[in-house]
Design an enzyme around this catalytic site. Structure first.
Site, short mmCIF file in Angstrom:
data_model
loop_
_atom_site.label_atom_id
_atom_site.label_comp_id
_atom_site.label_asym_id
_atom_site.label_seq_id
_atom_site.Cartn_x
_atom_site.Cartn_y
_atom_site.Cartn_z
N CYS A 35 0.82 -1.21 0.00
CA CYS A 35 0.00 0.00 0.00
C CYS A 35 0.85 1.25 0.00
O CYS A 35 0.33 2.37 0.09
CB CYS A 35 -0.92 0.03 1.20
SG CYS A 35 -2.15 -1.26 1.18
N ASP A 37 2.97 2.45 2.28
CA ASP A 37 3.66 2.76 3.52
C ASP A 37 3.30 1.80 4.63
O ASP A 37 2.21 1.24 4.69
CB ASP A 37 3.51 4.22 3.97
CG ASP A 37 2.12 4.77 3.82
OD1 ASP A 37 1.99 5.99 3.72
OD2 ASP A 37 1.17 3.96 3.81
N CYS A 61 6.87 8.02 3.01
CA CYS A 61 7.33 9.32 2.53
C CYS A 61 7.87 10.17 3.69
O CYS A 61 7.86 9.75 4.85
CB CYS A 61 6.17 10.04 1.88
SG CYS A 61 4.82 10.29 3.03
N CYS A 105 -0.78 9.90 7.06
CA CYS A 105 0.43 9.48 7.78
C CYS A 105 0.21 9.63 9.30
O CYS A 105 0.66 8.79 10.08
CB CYS A 105 1.63 10.32 7.37
SG CYS A 105 2.06 10.10 5.64
#
Ligand code: FES
Length: 293
Positions: A35, A37, A61, A105
């Site tokens: 996916c 991350d 990222c 995130c």
């Protein structure tokens, strides 16, 4: 290029607490490489039950690295009860904000923390299980997770939900379902936002009601009648009864009745008040005439 705050950059270039704790008390793993991350969080408690050390490993990222790094700092010194109350918003705020498209995130950070706490509670054997039913197959996001990001972050659109948990960001096949979840949670608030402000009969003074009826006739009804060679005039308003006269068209034929009921009444109910009904003022109606042949 994303707009990152100095704090995000700092945590990205100098991430704190990278790695994995040996013999941790809790381990949380979320996301998957497929996916894009993934995050593994480990922590160790001191004798008083506070988080003594926390470390992370992530594949992701700049924001994923910065959020994981800052998260380990936030939770150090906390009890597990305190840590369990950390939200993705707290994490983003601690960083001075994240680009909207990167909010997921912060959600991943919160999920990893939760998974690690759960794992501790289960004696270190517990694997994090997805609660709820999977709505987005592309990213493996469940309805419960979607509900949660909507509630915690007050989200209103599918796009926002995608930013916060990735759901909807792949094939798009789940967007309809996400929309339904948003509607179920935001409910009436969403209707208010989407629909233009409409007056409602109850709060209106008589004068305002009549003005609004006039305005609706002028803007919504007359143009349609004109297109059929007719016209309409407002004669009077008595309570919920709106008396009108039709001009320049066959006032007697069934077509007029049809027009009155279905167009005029519907429009007035839609724009002014739901209890309105229309009556034709026979006295001032156009001279009756008869169809030929
Ligand atoms: S199923 Fe959600 S984006 Fe494909």
């Amino acid at each position: 290029m994303w707009e990152y705050t100095d704090k995000v950059k700092d945590h990205f270039f100098n991430p704190r607490n990278v790695g994995e704790i040996e013999n941790p008390d809790g381990v949380g793993e979320v996301g998957s490489l497929a996916c894009g991350d993934a995050l593994k969080l480990t922590f160790k408690l001191d004798e008083s039950g506070r988080i003594k050390d926390a470390k992370f490993k992530t594949f992701g990222c700049a924001s994923a690295i910065a959020t994981s790094s800052v998260l380990t700092e936030i939770i150090k010194g906390m009890t597990l009860e305190e840590a369990s109350r950390v939200t993705n918003k707290d994490i983003a705020e601690y960083l001075g904000g994240l680009p909207e498209q990167k909010m997921h995130c912060s959600v991943m950070g919160r999920e990893a923390l939760e998974a690690a706490i759960e794992n501790y509670g289960g004696g270190g054997t517990q694997k994090h299980e997805l609660a709820g039913k999977v709505v987005c197959n592309c990213f493996g996001v469940t309805d419960k997770e979607i509900e949660r990001v909507i509630i915690e972050n007050d989200l209103w659109t599918v796009e926002e939900v995608t930013n916060y948990c990735k759901a909807g960001g792949g094939c798009g096949g789940c967007k309809g379902e996400i929309e339904k979840i948003i509607e179920a949670i935001q409910g009436d608030k969403i209707k208010e936002q989407r629909e233009p402000v409409r007056y409602h009969g109850k709060g209106l003074t008589n004068i305002a009601k009549i003005q609004l009826i006039q305005q609706t006739i002028n803007e919504q009804i007359r143009p349609a009648l004109r297109a059929h060679g007719g016209n309409i005039e407002l004669i009077d308003v008595e309570g919920s009864k709106v008396i009108v006269a039709f001009r320049g068209m066959c006032a007697q034929c069934r077509l007029t009745e049809f027009t009155m009921k279905d167009v005029v009444e519907a429009k007035l109910r839609e724009f002014v008040a739901e209890d309105l009904f229309v009556e034709e003022d026979k006295d001032s109606a156009a001279e009756p005439h008869h169809h030929r042949g």
